[in-house]
Design a protein around this motif. Structure first.
Motif, PDB file in Angstrom:
ATOM      1  N   LEU A 157      -1.055  31.439  17.938  1.00  0.00           N
ATOM      2  CA  LEU A 157       0.683  30.601  17.642  1.00  0.00           C
ATOM      3  C   LEU A 157       2.088  31.611  17.120  1.00  0.00           C
ATOM      4  O   LEU A 157       2.501  32.188  17.384  1.00  0.00           O
ATOM      5  N   LYS A 158       0.851  32.271  15.693  1.00  0.00           N
ATOM      6  CA  LYS A 158       1.370  33.247  14.931  1.00  0.00           C
ATOM      7  C   LYS A 158       1.735  34.779  15.859  1.00  0.00           C
ATOM      8  O   LYS A 158       3.080  34.667  16.074  1.00  0.00           O
ATOM      9  N   ASP A 159       0.755  34.741  16.339  1.00  0.00           N
ATOM     10  CA  ASP A 159       1.200  36.069  17.735  1.00  0.00           C
ATOM     11  C   ASP A 159       1.860  35.613  19.067  1.00  0.00           C
ATOM     12  O   ASP A 159       2.743  36.591  18.503  1.00  0.00           O
ATOM     13  N   ILE A 160       2.144  34.717  19.652  1.00  0.00           N
ATOM     14  CA  ILE A 160       3.079  34.303  20.400  1.00  0.00           C
ATOM     15  C   ILE A 160       4.444  34.099  20.137  1.00  0.00           C
ATOM     16  O   ILE A 160       5.093  35.355  20.439  1.00  0.00           O
ATOM     17  N   ALA A 161       4.655  33.995  18.823  1.00  0.00           N
ATOM     18  CA  ALA A 161       5.677  33.496  18.047  1.00  0.00           C
ATOM     19  C   ALA A 161       6.103  35.014  17.739  1.00  0.00           C
ATOM     20  O   ALA A 161       7.568  35.669  18.429  1.00  0.00           O
ATOM     21  N   GLU A 162       5.756  36.199  17.143  1.00  0.00           N
ATOM     22  CA  GLU A 162       6.386  36.910  17.126  1.00  0.00           C
ATOM     23  C   GLU A 162       6.461  38.046  17.963  1.00  0.00           C
ATOM     24  O   GLU A 162       6.982  39.059  18.429  1.00  0.00           O
ATOM     25  N   THR A 163       5.268  37.788  19.372  1.00  0.00           N
ATOM     26  CA  THR A 163       5.684  37.981  20.265  1.00  0.00           C
ATOM     27  C   THR A 163       6.693  37.931  21.183  1.00  0.00           C
ATOM     28  O   THR A 163       7.344  38.969  21.657  1.00  0.00           O
ATOM     29  N   GLU A 164       7.003  36.203  21.648  1.00  0.00           N
ATOM     30  CA  GLU A 164       8.724  36.420  21.602  1.00  0.00           C
ATOM     31  C   GLU A 164       9.684  36.630  21.050  1.00  0.00           C
ATOM     32  O   GLU A 164      10.561  36.937  21.371  1.00  0.00           O
ATOM     33  N   GLN A 165       9.723  36.403  19.921  1.00  0.00           N
ATOM     34  CA  GLN A 165      10.377  37.113  18.820  1.00  0.00           C
ATOM     35  C   GLN A 165      11.402  38.533  18.895  1.00  0.00           C
ATOM     36  O   GLN A 165      12.131  39.111  19.630  1.00  0.00           O
ATOM     37  N   ALA A 166      10.537  39.342  19.407  1.00  0.00           N
ATOM     38  CA  ALA A 166       9.884  40.969  20.017  1.00  0.00           C
ATOM     39  C   ALA A 166      10.655  40.498  21.323  1.00  0.00           C
ATOM     40  O   ALA A 166      11.914  41.929  20.974  1.00  0.00           O
TER      41      ALA A 166
END
Ligand code: ZN
Length: 285
Positions: free
Chosen positions: A69-78
């Motif tokens: 979920l942390k990865d998803i959040a970071e990718t989506e924010q980027a």
């Protein structure tokens, strides 16, 4: 960006910005959702609630999901930020050209049309719909379109009594879509009526006596009713007590059919009698 910015119209540039803002918002939303789930799982992990941990698949699975979920959040924010960065040169072009007019609609019953989302007649919570098709329009054009919903703070030169009662032609995409859908339905219904509907030659409803009054609404139904009436007369003869009613029904339907088809009552009657005779022979043999 395919075309050089300085050759694009305000509408073209602002339409791109609105699109990019929408895409960015989608990614930020997805990131937010992932972060909420991430935080909830972290709470469970650190809660010491053995049952909740078990229900979430066990500690190892929770740790793995938290990392995902942390990865998803970071990718989506980027990705959201990438879209935002594409907006920067577009907005710079707007400033370079002296900030053309931008128009915002507040889409509620007493909402107005503004030229700024910072208008002091609105609140921090006010939802604006950016009407990019009016980007770069003159003050006169915006007032013409906004009518009585012109914001008098954003357009200080406008006098209230001048715009009072004037219609507002600016609408949200959602309202526009539902209006177009409604209008298309009305046209389709009228078109269907034109094709299949039937009335008396003078346009009044075609009503027959058939165990009580019955309105005949379609050409098919008029055909059937005329056929039924003529057949009853053929079968039970003109001396039947109901025969005058059948004859009356038949004549009304024939007149309506002749009008609808651009023929004459005589032509319709002749065709009907042929059909009735054929049916009579078929059923009486
Ligand atoms: Zn305003």
């Amino acid at each position: 960006v395919a075309n050089a910015l300085n050759t694009q119209t305000p509408v073209e540039i602002d339409t791109q910005i609105a699109h990019l803002l929408g895409e960015a918002a989608k990614h930020f939303d997805t990131a937010q959702n992932a972060l909420r789930k991430h935080d909830r799982l972290r709470e469970i992990l650190h809660s010491g609630d053995a049952y909740a941990k078990q229900a979430a698949g066990g500690e190892a699975a929770i740790r793995m999901r938290i990392a995902e979920l942390k990865d998803i959040a970071e990718t989506e924010q980027a990705q959201g930020r990438d879209y935002e960065s594409e907006i920067v040169p577009l907005n710079q072009e707007w400033r370079n050209r002296g900030q053309w007019t931008r128009v915002y609609l507040v889409d509620n019953s007493n909402g107005h049309v503004h030229t700024s989302t910072a208008c002091r007649n609105t609140y921090a919570s006010t939802q604006f719909i950016w009407i990019t098709r009016l980007s770069g329009a003159s003050e006169g054009e915006v007032i013409e379109q906004a009518g009585s919903r012109t914001c008098l703070t954003c357009f200080p030169s406008v006098r209230e009594e001048i715009i009072a009662g004037r219609p507002c032609m600016i609408e949200s995409p959602a309202r526009r879509a539902s209006r177009l859908e409604r209008e298309a339905r009305i046209v389709a219904r009228a078109e269907k009526m034109r094709k299949t509907g039937i009335t008396n030659p003078d346009g009044t409803p075609l009503v027959i006596n058939d165990l009580g009054k019955r309105e005949i609404k379609t050409e098919v139904a008029a055909n059937r009713a005329a056929m039924q009436a003529a057949y009853d007369i053929r079968l039970y003869s003109t001396t039947d007590p109901y025969a005058p009613e059948w004859a009356e029904n038949m004549e009304r339907c024939l007149a309506a059919l002749a009008h609808k088809r651009g023929t004459t009552v005589a032509i319709e009657r002749e065709a009907l009698i042929k059909k009735v005779e054929a049916k009579y022979r078929r059923e009486m043999q």
